[in-house]
Design a protein around this motif. Structure first.
Motif, PDB file in Angstrom:
ATOM      1  N   ALA A  27      12.274 -54.225  65.248  1.00 55.26           N
ATOM      2  CA  ALA A  27      12.498 -53.430  64.047  1.00 55.26           C
ATOM      3  C   ALA A  27      11.186 -53.081  63.363  1.00 55.26           C
ATOM      4  CB  ALA A  27      13.415 -54.180  63.078  1.00 55.26           C
ATOM      5  N   ASP A  61      14.510 -58.162  68.164  1.00 54.28           N
ATOM      6  CA  ASP A  61      14.485 -58.139  66.710  1.00 54.28           C
ATOM      7  C   ASP A  61      14.287 -59.558  66.162  1.00 54.28           C
ATOM      8  OD1 ASP A  61      14.842 -55.488  65.546  1.00 54.28           O
ATOM      9  OD2 ASP A  61      16.671 -55.407  66.751  1.00 54.28           O
ATOM     10  N   PRO A  62      13.596 -59.668  64.998  1.00 56.57           N
ATOM     11  CA  PRO A  62      13.172 -58.569  64.124  1.00 56.57           C
ATOM     12  C   PRO A  62      11.814 -57.943  64.475  1.00 56.57           C
ATOM     13  CG  PRO A  62      12.748 -60.657  63.057  1.00 56.57           C
ATOM     14  CD  PRO A  62      13.462 -60.983  64.349  1.00 56.57           C
ATOM     15  N   ALA A  99      16.421 -54.488  60.989  1.00 57.49           N
ATOM     16  CA  ALA A  99      16.788 -55.431  62.046  1.00 57.49           C
ATOM     17  C   ALA A  99      18.284 -55.701  62.045  1.00 57.49           C
ATOM     18  CB  ALA A  99      16.006 -56.733  61.874  1.00 57.49           C
TER      19      ALA A  99
END
Length: 327
Positions: A194, A190-191, A271
């Protein structure tokens, strides 16, 4: 770890060294956080600045100095802003071995649970066991991703000689190699995860294979600790409030994080929720078992030799009393 994600285009480049956060003000003070604007370590600091937790604790932190990690972040701690920063454990141990006057005063990222290896949806590889006879990507030699590949394969009972490990030079490059069929699995975190999790299928999460390992720690100099102990305690307390708020209010914390990192709001929220789910951020308590687990991995890739005397390097006295218990 080599990471090639930028602030707006998540695969576009790395955050520049010593960049001040947009909220920085001349009247405030700055601290250092590795990979600010890029990776998840900085979320509690963004929340603490936005919600006024640092000011409530007694220190006016308004900006963050950042770097690509490693020794650069340690040098930022010693040379710019207040002499406090969150750095990788590897960088802290290396700096101490070089004779730099630093102490670890709190834990940061408490786990490597943000890291996983993925493949394409149609790839026959389903689990880590299926990687025998195939190629797996990591970022760069002696990186955390190389360490985790070796440790995960070994812990899964897989002969290292039966899996070809390929250095791709970055997260984005590894995903490109995966997309083009050059490797069967590549790391992501992440991010980026995400944002792109719909494009990939997980092969294994490190958290499902390896024990808890401390990624980052807060460090300072003995001089700062001696001369301004209250300010140091205030930094640690403000970050703790940022962590507590993030766990209790992931939606709002995600929006604050997204704004600080100049990310789409929905991406920042997703995230942060991913990290809340795995207990990513330590409130500051220092677990020597988790330190040892990370150091063992660093020995595997040749980043650390010999034992680490935590009694000389770690100082828990600046933590809030309820977090000072040894572990």
């Amino acid at each position: 770890m080599t990471v090639t994600i930028g602030r707006r285009g998540l695969l576009a480049g790395t955050a520049a060294a010593t960049v001040l956060a947009p909220a920085a003000q001349a009247s405030g003070e700055q601290i250092s956080v590795t990979h600010w604007g890029v990776l998840m370590y900085g979320a509690p600091y963004a929340v603490a600045m936005e919600k006024g937790f640092f000011r409530e604790a007694g220190v006016n932190i308004t900006g963050i100095l950042t770097s690509k990690g490693g020794g650069t972040t340690v040098r930022n701690v010693l040379a710019g802003g207040l002499p406090y920063g969150e750095v990788s454990l590897a960088a802290a141990v290396a700096a101490a071995r070089e004779g730099l006057d630093i102490r670890i005063v709190n834990a940061g990222a408490a786990t490597v649970a943000d890291i996983l290896w993925v493949t394409t949806p149609d790839n026959p590889v389903k689990t880590i066991k299926d990687l025998e006879g195939r190629k797996i990507a990591f970022t760069s030699p002696k990186s955390v991703t190389e360490m985790l590949v070796i440790m995960s394969l070994t812990a899964s009972g897989i002969d290292l000689n039966k899996v070809e490990r390929i250095s791709t030079g970055g997260i984005g490059a590894g995903l490109t190699a995966l997309r083009q069929g050059g490797v069967a699995a590549a790391p992501i975190m992440d991010p980026i995860w995400a944002r792109e999790q719909g494009r990939w299928r997980p092969v294994f999460f490190v958290k499902d294979i390896l024990p808890k390992m401390t990624q980052t720690v807060g460090i300072t100099t003995t001089q700062f600790a001696r001369e301004q102990p209250q300010k140091l305690r205030a930094i640690i307390a403000g970050r703790r409030k940022g962590v507590d708020f993030t766990y209790a209010n992931p939606e709002e914390a995600g929006r604050i994080f997204a704004e600080a990192y100049e990310l789409p709001r929905e991406l920042g929220v997703r995230a942060v929720k991913n990290m809340v789910e795995v207990g990513y951020w330590s409130r500051g308590e220092i677990d020597t078992r988790a330190l040892d687990a990370m150091v063992e991995g660093l020995r595997i890739i040749g980043e650390v030799e010999g034992p680490v005397d935590w009694s000389r390097l770690v100082d828990r006295s600046f933590l809030p009393p309820d977090l000072q218990a040894t572990g």
